[in-house]
Enzyme design. Structure first.
Site, mmCIF file in Angstrom:
data_model
loop_
_atom_site.group_PDB
_atom_site.id
_atom_site.type_symbol
_atom_site.label_atom_id
_atom_site.label_comp_id
_atom_site.label_asym_id
_atom_site.label_seq_id
_atom_site.Cartn_x
_atom_site.Cartn_y
_atom_site.Cartn_z
ATOM 1 N N TYR A 1 2.602 2.535 2.670
ATOM 2 C CA TYR A 1 2.082 1.935 2.649
ATOM 3 C C TYR A 1 0.131 1.604 3.839
ATOM 4 O O TYR A 1 0.692 1.810 4.955
ATOM 5 C CB TYR A 1 2.223 0.399 2.803
ATOM 6 C CG TYR A 1 2.056 -1.092 2.798
ATOM 7 C CD1 TYR A 1 1.503 -1.658 1.580
ATOM 8 C CD2 TYR A 1 0.880 -1.778 3.891
ATOM 9 C CE1 TYR A 1 0.071 -2.442 1.673
ATOM 10 C CE2 TYR A 1 -0.085 -2.863 3.689
ATOM 11 C CZ TYR A 1 -0.292 -2.966 2.749
ATOM 12 O OH TYR A 1 -1.104 -3.884 1.902
ATOM 13 N N TRP B 1 -4.341 0.676 4.252
ATOM 14 C CA TRP B 1 -5.884 0.350 4.090
ATOM 15 C C TRP B 1 -6.284 0.909 3.809
ATOM 16 O O TRP B 1 -6.803 1.092 3.675
ATOM 17 C CB TRP B 1 -6.059 -1.154 4.731
ATOM 18 C CG TRP B 1 -5.946 -2.751 3.886
ATOM 19 C CD1 TRP B 1 -4.903 -2.851 3.930
ATOM 20 C CD2 TRP B 1 -6.723 -3.410 4.177
ATOM 21 N NE1 TRP B 1 -5.172 -4.119 3.664
ATOM 22 C CE2 TRP B 1 -6.474 -4.359 2.859
ATOM 23 C CE3 TRP B 1 -8.279 -3.153 4.180
ATOM 24 C CZ2 TRP B 1 -6.251 -5.850 2.771
ATOM 25 C CZ3 TRP B 1 -9.007 -4.879 3.467
ATOM 26 C CH2 TRP B 1 -7.891 -5.757 2.848
HETATM 27 P P1 PGD Z 1 -4.537 -0.341 8.615
HETATM 28 O O1 PGD Z 1 -4.806 -0.732 10.148
HETATM 29 O O2 PGD Z 1 -5.732 -0.787 8.346
HETATM 30 O O3 PGD Z 1 -3.520 -1.923 8.808
HETATM 31 O O4 PGD Z 1 -2.145 -2.746 7.558
HETATM 32 P P2 PGD Z 1 -1.909 -1.358 7.617
HETATM 33 O O5 PGD Z 1 -1.411 -0.508 8.183
HETATM 34 O O6 PGD Z 1 -2.809 -1.255 6.126
HETATM 35 O O7 PGD Z 1 -3.887 0.649 8.590
HETATM 36 C C1 PGD Z 1 -4.906 1.650 7.888
HETATM 37 C C2 PGD Z 1 -4.205 2.877 8.658
HETATM 38 O O8 PGD Z 1 -4.810 4.600 7.845
HETATM 39 C C3 PGD Z 1 -5.420 3.601 10.492
HETATM 40 O O9 PGD Z 1 -4.975 3.948 10.734
HETATM 41 C C4 PGD Z 1 -6.715 4.194 10.158
HETATM 42 O O10 PGD Z 1 -6.694 5.570 10.726
HETATM 43 C C5 PGD Z 1 -6.249 5.226 9.143
HETATM 44 N N1 PGD Z 1 -7.391 5.786 7.779
HETATM 45 C C6 PGD Z 1 -7.943 4.915 7.493
HETATM 46 N N2 PGD Z 1 -8.645 5.937 7.112
HETATM 47 C C7 PGD Z 1 -7.472 6.500 6.138
HETATM 48 C C8 PGD Z 1 -7.687 8.292 5.777
HETATM 49 O O11 PGD Z 1 -9.386 8.601 4.773
HETATM 50 N N3 PGD Z 1 -7.262 9.363 5.316
HETATM 51 C C9 PGD Z 1 -6.030 8.766 6.647
HETATM 52 N N4 PGD Z 1 -5.034 9.899 6.981
HETATM 53 N N5 PGD Z 1 -5.472 8.030 7.329
HETATM 54 C C10 PGD Z 1 -6.693 6.762 7.268
HETATM 55 C C11 PGD Z 1 -2.360 -3.995 7.593
HETATM 56 C C12 PGD Z 1 -0.901 -5.026 7.032
HETATM 57 O O12 PGD Z 1 -0.708 -5.688 8.333
HETATM 58 C C13 PGD Z 1 -1.568 -6.093 6.258
HETATM 59 S S1 PGD Z 1 -2.405 -5.375 4.877
HETATM 60 C C14 PGD Z 1 -1.533 -7.069 6.071
HETATM 61 S S2 PGD Z 1 -1.984 -8.551 5.235
HETATM 62 C C15 PGD Z 1 -0.215 -7.832 7.450
HETATM 63 N N6 PGD Z 1 -0.715 -8.880 8.249
HETATM 64 C C16 PGD Z 1 -0.179 -9.193 9.361
HETATM 65 C C17 PGD Z 1 -0.075 -10.723 10.191
HETATM 66 O O13 PGD Z 1 -0.261 -11.281 9.659
HETATM 67 N N7 PGD Z 1 0.964 -10.214 10.719
HETATM 68 C C18 PGD Z 1 2.296 -9.922 10.901
HETATM 69 N N8 PGD Z 1 2.460 -9.639 12.125
HETATM 70 N N9 PGD Z 1 2.581 -8.634 10.675
HETATM 71 C C19 PGD Z 1 1.364 -7.945 9.863
HETATM 72 N N10 PGD Z 1 0.969 -7.087 9.260
HETATM 73 C C20 PGD Z 1 0.486 -6.389 8.476
#
Ligand code: PGD
Length: 787
Positions: free
Chosen positions: A119, A121
């Protein structure tokens, strides 16, 4: 690229133009964006940040001892290796686990032990979107993988609405209606503009602020129901109610009871469009359980005066009222209930068929919700077919790894967890996003091998065995588009790949070649050939409509291209015109206020108030007296580019800040800027205190996204020194129905930190990396001299 070259690019938080000047990348928001996000300013620092991964890394224990469960995962250091060695080792391991030419040619499936739910973004871009890439790769080389369903954003709400209303995406809310028609907007969870700033796949126009301002200028009134003042824009006519967190359902029930008691329920609407109101009414009035859900009953639970609840019900019944509920409300225990109850309340009001009235879900929680859908197809990378028929609800990852073979429930069914030997992750940061991170840490010791692609050394990379350094989106070309955003963006390359980073597609292609699956994975296309191929259906559709339809090369060199939007979808309008001819996608075809499927789970068959384990009115609040609100951050998207300028400007000495009320601070001798410790039965975290009357007493707010850095501190136990709240949150499903993430609300204790203060761990120091000394290199492998 010359210094004056302007290039376009897209990110989840906005479209922008970029140019290099005096050695730095200058970013200007897209000229047609009325309200660009400050999060764009995180991008320039990313290109050359020392946290960028420069070479493939292998965990020392895995390199020396080979695959297998290992408690050192997360503690070990890493060895830099050359690309060929890393790719050979990874391919060898994938082959050991069953990947190979038979699988990519449709032979026996070998992915039932492979978790590829992965999972996250990731980044904007239709081709390099790494979730699509990884799924395509695993479908190809293993014939499939154990996947995941739903999202951390909206699992509980999505699951319940799917059952009782039909897919919420079929009933999009509309900013236009809010701007033009709504008289009273009640926003449970507020309408936080910081959340509206991001949308998966990119957003070229942030429209919420102007829609709210237009509504306000027309005389629309607003009610924001949230403990945080900044969950709603500063506008005139905003009533702010701050019930105890997790009690919105009780508040809504008190309103519903008043509508019932004062004869304001629209029974004609309920009879024609809904199913099962009589069950709910028996509960509401107390006929079913002896407890009438009166405003006085609700007031006790919510800690709001009963008069305010009655007043809100009166206002809702006397105006054209739109009720919206933010995603945040369902990211909690029994998160299905506030969503279902708000829908029921809107049905009781019966105003739904009028424009601007009714119910919506997540209006500002995602940037593009509320915009009209597009009228042309968008470029798509086919993911192939997953022949493993096994998925987990996404937030059950730790349970999956810890409990192979054990049963769990989902949507009224009992299923069993697979036995996972390989975790392959790309485009997500589980050690940011999951709850109870110490439990996840235990889970990650169990597989034989963990492979991660990342651009930067996030906390999750620490728990991998093989790390492949990936390019950032700025280092490759792509097409940016999202199904409800009116612009398709040529994502032009802004910089060459940093160090030895490679595109995810290139990494998967190399592995596929080693597994004799290259043709099935690539179909013989380079990245550019894929982009050209994927662009064609959109170009053709534009041309058929007589609209500007540049060819691919022209598009890639040009400016963002405006796409046509579809006429209003009107699915709810058609349902309201004739519910028998245009039924909803629910078992009865009607809006279900009673659901047999929900009743077969651990939830009642109608919306209800269910006391959660961790709320301020419960027993545990005698031990841990603060309600932690772990919400979405203001200065970044989740954990992405946490080292960027906007994100860092909101920290103190590299540490995340937590807000608390002045009364609490004074009582505990905490000054603005003091470091505080937040803790509960699961762990502890340090954060810098920010004293603010934007939140009431007994609430502490610490956003998600600081990179997880646990240290075993004397007297504090396992403590994240950077301020990640997910060491505190509970890894329990919202319910046995949805199993959604319930990380938003948690009970904690707080105290000023008076012991010697450990430094926050800088982003570039998350991994311990050993450069391989020449004598360690296996024969035939060139030792790395890279700095
Ligand atoms: P991001 O920080 O977006 O978080 O969780 P998610 O894991 O989606 O992580 C994306 C990662 O992908 C980043 O580390 C980035 O460097 C990497 N990345 C980006 N582009 C690329 C690429 O092209 N290639 C590769 N290999 N890597 C890439 C988000 C999730 O957290 C979400 S959506 C929600 S809504 C939740 N929200 C909460 C919350 O409200 N409260 C708590 N306590 N916890 C939550 N967790 C959840």
């Amino acid at each position: 690229m010359t210094t004056e070259d302007i290039r376009y690019h897209s990110s989840h938080w906005g479209t922008f133009a970029a140019r290099h000047r005096n050695g730095t990348l200058e970013i200007t928001p897209f000229a047609k964006d009325p309200d660009p996000s400050p999060v764009l300013d995180n991008i320039p620092a990313a290109l050359n940040h020392p946290a960028r991964l420069s070479k493939p890394l292998i965990r020392r224990g895995w390199l020396e001892n080979g695959p297998g469960p290992d408690r050192r995962r997360g503690e070990d250091d890493f060895v830099e290796v050359e690309w060929d060695e890393a790719l050979d080792l990874a391919a060898q391991e994938l082959r050991r686990l069953g990947a190979g030419p038979d699988q990519c040619q449709g032979g026996p499936v070998a992915g039932a032990q492979v978790f590829g739910g992965s999972y996250g973004w990731a980044s904007a871009g239709r081709f390099h979107h790494v979730q699509s890439q990884i799924h395509r790769f695993l479908n190809s080389v293993f014939g499939g993988y154990v996947g995941s369903v739903d999202s951390y954003s909206s699992a509980a709400g999505g699951v319940i609405l799917d059952l009782v209303w039909g897919n919420p995406l079929n009933h999009p809310p509309s900013w236009r209606e809010i701007a033009e028609d709504t008289e009273l907007l009640i926003a449970f969870g507020g309408l936080a503009l910081r959340n509206h700033s991001s949308s998966p796949g990119g957003t070229s126009q942030h429209v919420a602020r102007s829609a709210l301002e237009a509504a306000s200028a027309r005389g629309c009134q607003f009610v924001s129901v949230s403990p945080l003042r900044d969950d709603f824009a500063d506008l005139p006519e905003v009533t702010r109610l701050a019930p105890r967190p997790a009690t919105d359902v009780a508040l809504m029930l008190g309103m519903a009871w008043h509508l019932h008691d004062s004869g304001r329920v629209d029974h004609d609407y309920l009879a024609r469009y809904t199913r099962g109101y009589e069950h709910f009414e028996a509960y509401l009035t107390g006929r079913a359980d002896g407890i009438a859900k009166t405003p006085e009953w609700a007031a006790e639970i919510c800690d709001l005066p009963a008069g305010q609840i009655i007043d809100l019900a009166e206002r809702a019944a006397s105006k054209r009222t739109h009720i919206t509920v933010a995603y945040s409300l369902q990211r909690s225990r029994y998160g299905e209930e506030p969503i279902w109850m708000a829908l029921t309340l809107a049905a009781m009001l019966g105003q739904y068929p009028s424009p601007g009235a009714g119910f919506s879900y997540g209006l500002a929680s995602i940037g593009n919700l509320g915009k009209p859908p597009l009228d042309v197809p968008l470029p798509v990378l086919p993911q192939g077919r997953n022949r493993v028929d096994d998925v987990i609800p996404v937030a059950r990852i730790a349970e999956l790894l810890l409990n192979p073979g054990e049963p769990y429930t989902y949507k009224g069914e009992t299923r069993h967890y697979a036995d996972i030997r390989l975790v392959y992750w790309a485009g997500g940061n589980p050690f940011h996003h999951h709850q109870d991170l110490e439990k996840l840490r235990e889970g990650f010791t169990r597989p034989d091998t963990v492979i991660i692609h990342e651009s930067v050394s996030t906390a999750s990379t620490r728990y991998a065995d093989i790390i492949f350094p990936a390019t950032l989106s700025a280092e490759r070309e792509d097409i940016g588009a999202s199904s409800q955003d009116p612009f398709m963006v040529p994502m032009q390359q802004l910089a060459p790949p940093r160090h030895e980073a490679r595109d995810d597609y290139a990494i998967f292609t190399e592995l596929a070649a080693r597994l004799e699956c290259q043709e099935s994975f690539t179909e013989g296309r380079t990245s550019r050939e894929w982009l050209r191929h994927m662009y064609e259906p959109t170009r053709r559709a534009l041309s058929q409509r007589g609209l500007p339809a540049p060819d691919f090369d022209e598009f890639m060199q040009g400016e963002p291209l405006e796409l046509p939007v579809a006429p209003a979808q009107g699915r709810m309008t058609r349902f309201h015109e004739d519910p028998d001819a245009n039924p909803l996608d629910t078992p009865s075809g009607k809006l279900e206020i009673w659901s047999d499927i929900v009743a077969s789970s651990d939830l009642p068959g109608h919306p209800a108030w269910i006391e959660p384990e961790e709320w301020l009115g419960g027993k545990l609040a005698r031990t841990h007296r603060f309600q932690l609100v772990a919400n979405q951050p203001k200065g970044r998207l989740h954990s992405q580019l946490d080292f960027g300028a906007t994100s860092m400007s909101l920290k103190q000495d590299g540490r995340e800040c937590a807000r608390l009320n002045p009364q609490d601070a004074a009582r505990m001798g905490i000054q603005d800027g003091d470091v505080i410790r937040l803790w509960n039965q699961r762990g502890a975290t340090l954060a810098a205190a920010r004293i603010s009357d934007d939140l009431p007493p007994s609430i502490v707010q610490l956003s998600t996204g600081a990179w997880y850095a646990p240290r075993d501190l004397q007297g504090s136990g396992m403590t994240c020194v950077n301020g990640n709240p997910n060491i505190l949150t509970s890894d329990i499903g919202a319910s046995g129905l949805s199993q959604g993430c319930a990380g938003q609300l948690t009970l904690v204790s707080i105290a000023r930190w008076d012991a010697p203060l450990p430094d926050a761990v800088p982003h570039e120091a998350m991994l311990e990396i050993a450069r391989r000394r020449p004598r360690e290199a296996p024969p035939g492998v060139t030792p790395s001299g890279d700095a």
